[in-house]
Design an enzyme around this catalytic site. Structure first.
Site, short mmCIF file in Angstrom:
data_model
loop_
_atom_site.label_atom_id
_atom_site.label_comp_id
_atom_site.label_asym_id
_atom_site.label_seq_id
_atom_site.Cartn_x
_atom_site.Cartn_y
_atom_site.Cartn_z
N SER A 71 36.37 37.60 28.29
CA SER A 71 36.86 37.25 29.64
C SER A 71 38.26 36.65 29.66
O SER A 71 38.80 36.41 30.74
CB SER A 71 35.89 36.30 30.34
OG SER A 71 34.76 37.03 30.79
N LYS A 74 40.83 38.32 31.88
CA LYS A 74 41.06 38.00 33.29
C LYS A 74 42.38 37.28 33.53
O LYS A 74 42.87 37.23 34.66
CB LYS A 74 39.87 37.19 33.83
CG LYS A 74 38.61 38.04 33.94
CD LYS A 74 37.35 37.22 34.12
CE LYS A 74 36.13 38.16 34.19
NZ LYS A 74 34.88 37.49 33.83
N SER A 132 34.23 32.71 36.03
CA SER A 132 34.46 33.97 35.32
C SER A 132 33.77 35.15 36.01
O SER A 132 33.17 36.01 35.37
CB SER A 132 33.98 33.87 33.86
OG SER A 132 34.66 34.79 33.05
#
Length: 299
Positions: A71, A74, A132
């Site tokens: 993640s 991102k 997230s």
């Protein structure tokens, strides 16, 4: 005779005292050398640390070795969004069933966005970076991609992520998703992620988002009423520790545990990344070591 000897001793002592004073006054005496700074040992397979202000490398462990980003991807999603010309952070995005279906099919982390609600771009950034939320990441990719379908728009958004990576000198990076759920070739390096982080932390909006511990969004429902969402809690438990300002955690079965971080204390700023740590606890320990080492190295 005794008196003469005594007088000689007194004169010698006075001479030594005067000489010593002169040496001290001119700074000719040197202090003992400072203890050498010990380079930390981290458990993560890769790590990188940079002086945020100067871009100087402070630490590297397999800094250019490609690894799964999870993640932390991102961060680039946010960078592409924030780079849009004439960006309106208060523009509303309607949450589609496709976003909900996606996170269900992938078993992905979620901001628990509700189909039909209108959510601002700013709120989506919080929903993506704090809990997230892969649904928030998809909504942003769909909003800022181009094409006639969700699939085409998200694909074009990922192309923008790769174009941006090249423009930032991220030579060992390739993204194949907007959220880090890899389709086989979503990889970067600790150094590349640090370069990205240093760049995007120049955005006051991004910096405000990633240092926030909790955020409660108020969205607009299909009927026009206001919905108060459950609070989004930042997955980064290091926030506030020793000047830590962010940035993004990542974890997965194959990627293990990652963290891109930034910290500032007493005018000294460091930024870096650890990748493929074996546990969340080891990831935290590694980052703390690097932040402390960075401060000591700069000072």
């Amino acid at each position: 005779m005794i008196t003469a000897t005594k007088g000689l001793r007194v004169r010698r002592a006075a001479a030594v005292a005067i000489t010593t004073g002169a040496v001290l006054a001119t700074g000719a005496l040197t202090a003992a050398p400072a203890q050498a700074l010990t380079t930390p040992t981290i458990t993560a397979k890769g790590g990188f640390l940079m002086n945020s202000a100067t871009g100087t490398t402070l630490y590297s462990k397999s800094g250019n070795t490609k690894r799964l980003t999870a993640s932390t991807t991102k961060i680039m999603t946010a960078k592409v969004v924030l780079s849009q010309s004439n960006l309106n952070l208060d523009a509303k995005v309607t949450i589609k069933k496709a976003y909900s279906d996606y996170i269900v099919s992938k078993g992905a982390s979620s901001a628990h966005l509700i189909v039909g609600d209108k959510v601002t771009v700013r709120q989506l950034l919080y929903g993506m970076m704090l809990p997230s939320g892969c649904d928030a990441a998809m909504a942003l990719a769909d909003k800022f991609g181009s094409g006639s379908t969700v699939s085409a728009r998200t694909k074009s958004f990922i192309a923008k992520m790769n174009t941006t990576a090249r423009s930032l000198g991220m030579a060992n990076t390739k993204f194949d998703s907007f959220d880090g759920i890899s389709n086989g070739s979503n990889a970067s390096t600790p150094k590349d992620l640090t370069l990205l982080a240093r760049n995007v932390m120049k955005s006051s909006t991004f910096k405000s988002v990633v240092k926030t511990k909790k955020y409660t969004a108020k969205t607009i429902t299909k009927t026009g009423s206001t919905r108060t969402m459950g609070a989004w809690t930042n997955t980064n438990t290091l926030l506030g520790w020793n000047g830590t300002l962010g940035i993004k955690t990542g974890s997965g079965t194959d990627s293990k545990y990652c963290l891109v971080f930034a910290a500032t204390k007493n005018g000294e700023s460091v930024i870096g990344a650890v990748m493929t740590a074996s546990s969340a606890a080891n990831r935290t320990s590694d980052v703390k070591k690097l932040i402390n080492y960075g401060y000591a190295k700069i000072s």
